[in-house]
Design a protein around this motif. Structure first.
Motif, short mmCIF file in Angstrom:
data_model
loop_
_atom_site.label_atom_id
_atom_site.label_comp_id
_atom_site.label_asym_id
_atom_site.label_seq_id
_atom_site.Cartn_x
_atom_site.Cartn_y
_atom_site.Cartn_z
N GLY A 76 -34.00 -12.08 -28.01
CA GLY A 76 -34.72 -10.81 -27.98
C GLY A 76 -34.14 -9.87 -26.95
O GLY A 76 -33.19 -10.20 -26.23
N ASP A 77 -34.71 -8.68 -26.89
CA ASP A 77 -34.28 -7.67 -25.92
C ASP A 77 -34.94 -7.97 -24.58
O ASP A 77 -36.05 -7.53 -24.30
CB ASP A 77 -34.66 -6.27 -26.42
N ILE A 78 -34.26 -8.73 -23.77
CA ILE A 78 -34.81 -9.16 -22.48
C ILE A 78 -35.10 -7.97 -21.58
O ILE A 78 -36.05 -7.98 -20.81
CB ILE A 78 -33.86 -10.19 -21.80
N PRO A 85 -37.40 -5.19 -17.34
CA PRO A 85 -36.42 -4.11 -17.16
C PRO A 85 -35.67 -4.14 -15.84
O PRO A 85 -34.58 -3.58 -15.74
CB PRO A 85 -37.24 -2.83 -17.30
N GLU A 86 -36.19 -4.81 -14.84
CA GLU A 86 -35.55 -4.79 -13.53
C GLU A 86 -34.37 -5.75 -13.39
O GLU A 86 -33.68 -5.72 -12.37
CB GLU A 86 -36.57 -5.05 -12.41
N ILE A 87 -34.12 -6.60 -14.38
CA ILE A 87 -32.96 -7.49 -14.27
C ILE A 87 -31.83 -7.02 -15.18
O ILE A 87 -32.05 -6.38 -16.19
CB ILE A 87 -33.33 -8.97 -14.57
N SER A 88 -30.64 -7.35 -14.77
CA SER A 88 -29.44 -6.93 -15.48
C SER A 88 -29.26 -7.74 -16.78
O SER A 88 -29.24 -8.97 -16.74
CB SER A 88 -28.22 -7.14 -14.58
N VAL A 89 -29.12 -7.04 -17.89
CA VAL A 89 -28.96 -7.70 -19.18
C VAL A 89 -27.69 -8.54 -19.24
O VAL A 89 -27.67 -9.63 -19.81
CB VAL A 89 -28.99 -6.66 -20.33
#
Length: 100
Positions: free
Chosen positions: A40-42, A47-51
């Motif tokens: 999924g779209d982690i 949102p605060e962690i780097s994809v």
């Protein structure tokens, strides 16, 4: 016992989604939230962690998918386990411990 952990890929998604569906009631009861979805779209969830530092991993026992995990590599030597789930059919067999 043969255990393998590998980056999740799209062709595993039907099995991983079935495991995700199984995990939902458990996570709702224990943590009050849904589990992280496989592939999924982690970033939408955290949102605060780097994809580019997050990874969805498929867990195998004897070439059969038994679960999945999400990791976050903060540094090359510091990796966080964000999510870990072994399917109910594969519990109480020390497979989770072996995957770790």
């Amino acid at each position: 016992m043969t255990i393998a952990v590998s980056p999740s890929v799209a062709n595993e998604l039907p099995v991983l989604n079935a495991i995700y569906q199984e995990a939902q009631p458990y996570f709702q009861q224990i943590e009050g939230r849904d589990p992280l979805a496989p592939l999924g779209d982690i970033h939408a969830v955290i949102p605060e962690i780097s994809v580019d530092r997050t990874h969805c991993l498929t867990l195998y026992h004897d070439e059969q998918i038994i679960g999945y995990a999400w990791t976050f590599a903060e540094t090359s030597t510091n990796i966080y386990l964000l999510h870990f789930y072994i399917s109910q059919a594969n519990r109480r067999r020390d497979l989770g411990r072996a995957c770790m």
